[in-house]
Motif scaffolding. Sequence first.
Motif, PDB file in Angstrom:
ATOM      1  N   TRP A   1      36.309  39.994  39.083  1.00 19.88           N
ATOM      2  CA  TRP A   1      35.133  40.427  39.841  1.00 19.88           C
ATOM      3  C   TRP A   1      35.259  40.025  41.295  1.00 19.88           C
ATOM      4  O   TRP A   1      36.148  39.250  41.659  1.00 19.88           O
ATOM      5  CB  TRP A   1      33.867  39.780  39.257  1.00 19.88           C
ATOM      6  CG  TRP A   1      33.517  40.258  37.887  1.00 19.88           C
ATOM      7  CD1 TRP A   1      34.031  39.778  36.707  1.00 19.88           C
ATOM      8  CD2 TRP A   1      32.618  41.305  37.525  1.00 19.88           C
ATOM      9  NE1 TRP A   1      33.485  40.460  35.641  1.00 19.88           N
ATOM     10  CE2 TRP A   1      32.608  41.405  36.113  1.00 19.88           C
ATOM     11  CE3 TRP A   1      31.798  42.170  38.262  1.00 19.88           C
ATOM     12  CZ2 TRP A   1      31.820  42.327  35.430  1.00 19.88           C
ATOM     13  CZ3 TRP A   1      31.007  43.091  37.569  1.00 19.88           C
ATOM     14  CH2 TRP A   1      31.026  43.165  36.170  1.00 19.88           C
ATOM     15  N   GLU A   2      34.344  40.509  42.095  1.00 16.38           N
ATOM     16  CA  GLU A   2      34.303  40.158  43.521  1.00 16.38           C
ATOM     17  C   GLU A   2      32.862  40.082  43.990  1.00 16.38           C
ATOM     18  O   GLU A   2      31.997  40.787  43.506  1.00 16.38           O
ATOM     19  CB  GLU A   2      35.029  41.256  44.341  1.00 16.38           C
ATOM     20  CG  GLU A   2      34.815  41.136  45.850  1.00 16.38           C
ATOM     21  CD  GLU A   2      35.487  42.254  46.637  1.00 16.38           C
ATOM     22  OE1 GLU A   2      36.647  42.597  46.325  1.00 16.38           O
ATOM     23  OE2 GLU A   2      34.841  42.774  47.564  1.00 16.38           O
ATOM     24  N   TYR A   3      32.616  39.181  44.930  1.00 14.02           N
ATOM     25  CA  TYR A   3      31.386  39.236  45.723  1.00 14.02           C
ATOM     26  C   TYR A   3      31.772  38.998  47.166  1.00 14.02           C
ATOM     27  O   TYR A   3      32.865  38.497  47.454  1.00 14.02           O
ATOM     28  CB  TYR A   3      30.336  38.210  45.241  1.00 14.02           C
ATOM     29  CG  TYR A   3      30.729  36.765  45.380  1.00 14.02           C
ATOM     30  CD1 TYR A   3      31.404  36.094  44.361  1.00 14.02           C
ATOM     31  CD2 TYR A   3      30.426  36.040  46.531  1.00 14.02           C
ATOM     32  CE1 TYR A   3      31.764  34.761  44.480  1.00 14.02           C
ATOM     33  CE2 TYR A   3      30.773  34.706  46.662  1.00 14.02           C
ATOM     34  CZ  TYR A   3      31.443  34.078  45.634  1.00 14.02           C
ATOM     35  OH  TYR A   3      31.811  32.751  45.765  1.00 14.02           O
ATOM     36  N   GLN A   4      30.893  39.382  48.074  1.00 13.54           N
ATOM     37  CA  GLN A   4      31.185  39.188  49.491  1.00 13.54           C
ATOM     38  C   GLN A   4      30.108  38.314  50.133  1.00 13.54           C
ATOM     39  O   GLN A   4      28.928  38.424  49.800  1.00 13.54           O
ATOM     40  CB  GLN A   4      31.246  40.531  50.237  1.00 13.54           C
ATOM     41  CG  GLN A   4      32.231  41.534  49.651  1.00 13.54           C
ATOM     42  CD  GLN A   4      31.542  42.558  48.782  1.00 13.54           C
ATOM     43  OE1 GLN A   4      30.410  42.930  49.032  1.00 13.54           O
ATOM     44  NE2 GLN A   4      32.212  43.034  47.738  1.00 13.54           N
ATOM     45  N   ILE A   5      30.545  37.463  51.047  1.00  8.41           N
ATOM     46  CA  ILE A   5      29.653  36.614  51.850  1.00  8.41           C
ATOM     47  C   ILE A   5      29.806  37.037  53.315  1.00  8.41           C
ATOM     48  O   ILE A   5      30.921  37.144  53.817  1.00  8.41           O
ATOM     49  CB  ILE A   5      30.032  35.122  51.707  1.00  8.41           C
ATOM     50  CG1 ILE A   5      29.889  34.651  50.258  1.00  8.41           C
ATOM     51  CG2 ILE A   5      29.207  34.256  52.672  1.00  8.41           C
ATOM     52  CD1 ILE A   5      28.481  34.548  49.744  1.00  8.41           C
TER      53      ILE A   5
ATOM     54  N   THR B   1      28.608  42.977  45.288  1.00  9.74           N
ATOM     55  CA  THR B   1      29.479  42.562  44.168  1.00  9.74           C
ATOM     56  C   THR B   1      30.137  43.805  43.589  1.00  9.74           C
ATOM     57  O   THR B   1      29.594  44.907  43.701  1.00  9.74           O
ATOM     58  CB  THR B   1      28.689  41.881  43.029  1.00  9.74           C
ATOM     59  OG1 THR B   1      27.830  42.845  42.415  1.00  9.74           O
ATOM     60  CG2 THR B   1      27.857  40.715  43.528  1.00  9.74           C
ATOM     61  N   ASN B   2      31.305  43.637  42.972  1.00 12.70           N
ATOM     62  CA  ASN B   2      31.915  44.737  42.221  1.00 12.70           C
ATOM     63  C   ASN B   2      32.884  44.220  41.175  1.00 12.70           C
ATOM     64  O   ASN B   2      33.468  43.146  41.332  1.00 12.70           O
ATOM     65  CB  ASN B   2      32.628  45.739  43.155  1.00 12.70           C
ATOM     66  CG  ASN B   2      33.755  45.157  43.971  1.00 12.70           C
ATOM     67  OD1 ASN B   2      33.540  44.698  45.094  1.00 12.70           O
ATOM     68  ND2 ASN B   2      34.963  45.150  43.429  1.00 12.70           N
ATOM     69  N   ALA B   3      33.024  45.006  40.094  1.00 14.00           N
ATOM     70  CA  ALA B   3      34.056  44.714  39.104  1.00 14.00           C
ATOM     71  C   ALA B   3      35.402  45.070  39.711  1.00 14.00           C
ATOM     72  O   ALA B   3      35.516  46.056  40.438  1.00 14.00           O
ATOM     73  CB  ALA B   3      33.813  45.512  37.835  1.00 14.00           C
TER      74      ALA B   3
ATOM     75  N   ILE C   1      33.675  37.609  54.025  1.00 13.30           N
ATOM     76  CA  ILE C   1      34.767  37.242  53.108  1.00 13.30           C
ATOM     77  C   ILE C   1      34.513  37.831  51.727  1.00 13.30           C
ATOM     78  O   ILE C   1      33.418  37.683  51.167  1.00 13.30           O
ATOM     79  CB  ILE C   1      34.919  35.708  53.025  1.00 13.30           C
ATOM     80  CG1 ILE C   1      35.126  35.115  54.428  1.00 13.30           C
ATOM     81  CG2 ILE C   1      36.088  35.345  52.095  1.00 13.30           C
ATOM     82  CD1 ILE C   1      35.151  33.591  54.460  1.00 13.30           C
ATOM     83  N   GLU C   2      35.530  38.508  51.176  1.00  6.85           N
ATOM     84  CA  GLU C   2      35.447  39.103  49.842  1.00  6.85           C
ATOM     85  C   GLU C   2      36.083  38.135  48.851  1.00  6.85           C
ATOM     86  O   GLU C   2      37.297  37.957  48.854  1.00  6.85           O
ATOM     87  CB  GLU C   2      36.201  40.438  49.808  1.00  6.85           C
ATOM     88  CG  GLU C   2      35.736  41.438  50.865  1.00  6.85           C
ATOM     89  CD  GLU C   2      36.673  42.644  50.958  1.00  6.85           C
ATOM     90  OE1 GLU C   2      37.035  43.216  49.920  1.00  6.85           O
ATOM     91  OE2 GLU C   2      37.076  42.975  52.089  1.00  6.85           O
ATOM     92  N   GLN C   3      35.263  37.513  48.040  1.00  4.69           N
ATOM     93  CA  GLN C   3      35.779  36.522  47.090  1.00  4.69           C
ATOM     94  C   GLN C   3      36.047  37.180  45.744  1.00  4.69           C
ATOM     95  O   GLN C   3      35.122  37.545  45.031  1.00  4.69           O
ATOM     96  CB  GLN C   3      34.779  35.378  46.900  1.00  4.69           C
ATOM     97  CG  GLN C   3      35.225  34.313  45.900  1.00  4.69           C
ATOM     98  CD  GLN C   3      36.416  33.515  46.393  1.00  4.69           C
ATOM     99  OE1 GLN C   3      36.308  32.777  47.346  1.00  4.69           O
ATOM    100  NE2 GLN C   3      37.570  33.684  45.734  1.00  4.69           N
TER     101      GLN C   3
HETATM  102 MN    MN Z   1      35.717  44.488  48.595  1.00  6.52          MN
END
Ligand code: MN
Length: 336
Positions: free
Chosen positions: A176-180, A167-169, A108-110
């Motif tokens: 921003w985003e992070y992925q789990i 993670t990415n801006a 999941i990309e949060q």
């Molecule tokens: Mn992504």
Amino acid sequence: MAYRAEYIWVDGTKPTAKLRSKTKILKDGAELPIWGFDGSSTNQATGDKSDCVLRPVWSCPDPIRGGDDVLVMAEVLYVDMTPHETNTRAACAASAAKFADQEPMFGIEQEYTFFKDGRPYGFPVSGFPAPQGGYYCGVGADEIFGRDIVEAHTDACLEAGISISGTNAEVMIGQWEYQIGPLGPLDASDQMWVSRWLLYRIAEEFDVMATLDAKPVKGDWNGAGAHTNFSTKAMREDGGWDHIIAGCEALGKKTALHIASYGEGIEERLTGEHETQRYDQFSYGVSDRGASIRIPWQCEVDKKGYLEDRRPNANMDPYVVTRLMVETICGDAASR
Ligand code: MN
Ligand code: ADP
Ligand code: MN
Ligand code: MN
């Protein structure tokens, strides 16, 4: 020495539930007990029948307090130990068990947005910053706001043993985003909720607020989503391509159900602009960021892999989204 357990749970606020937590001091070596709280203060009970039950479902080292302290994800039960009506995990657990043989996995990309002093972090006191274009994966103080918080959050997730995968801006300034993942439906969802709690908690230290609002700035600014990447064992193995396509087709037959359960304000975000498909249309395609479902190009090359449901909002409930995807895609596969 005693240790501290921070019990975290999802409340009953509508339309979007909030996270709550409180601290229990436990004797050295003591197991995590069932606990309780005042449901009349969390939109989960009336004052005359206010007691709700917290049952631990997942725990990890507390990266903020350190030592022997732990974070505990808990589910909410009635005092008769049946799932509370706001407990969306129970149904997720049931469908995960029902379709366990297909080994569903989620990444999941949060996406989320920082706010400071009442406006998105990086927005000037009045007016707007430069239009979108340079912020996504950007670098430099003119484009990047909150990297120190992002790094602290990533450190915390790693220390906690959460399966954060990047993670990415994002496209909008301050976003921003992070992925789990990839993880099974329950682990992905439990870890997503705890990682969200850590995000809010760590941003607190910086006097910054993190929000999962799906369209924090109206107009020509990207919304915040939670692209949900999905695969079954059959999709991941040789010959998986046909199973990926079947999964896309199955999702296409239940669009209204999914859209209605993918987070508050989804019509505002899925406009057909800003890398989205319209909420009232359905499409899938390889590399297509304007589609409802995208199949990554590498999966077309390999003829196996996973699909990306791009529709879920940042403010979605992962217990609901993973359950629905399992029921729709695995349910369809089981019926063939
Ligand atoms: Mn992504
Ligand atoms: P995007 O190109 O859409 O920004 P990201 O790299 O942000 O992609 O996210 C991709 C996500 O997909 C990651 O969380 C990753 O763990 C997950 N993922 C990779 N392989 C699988 C798989 N087979 N099943 C489910 N999720 C997967
Ligand atoms: Mn993104
Ligand atoms: Mn994506």
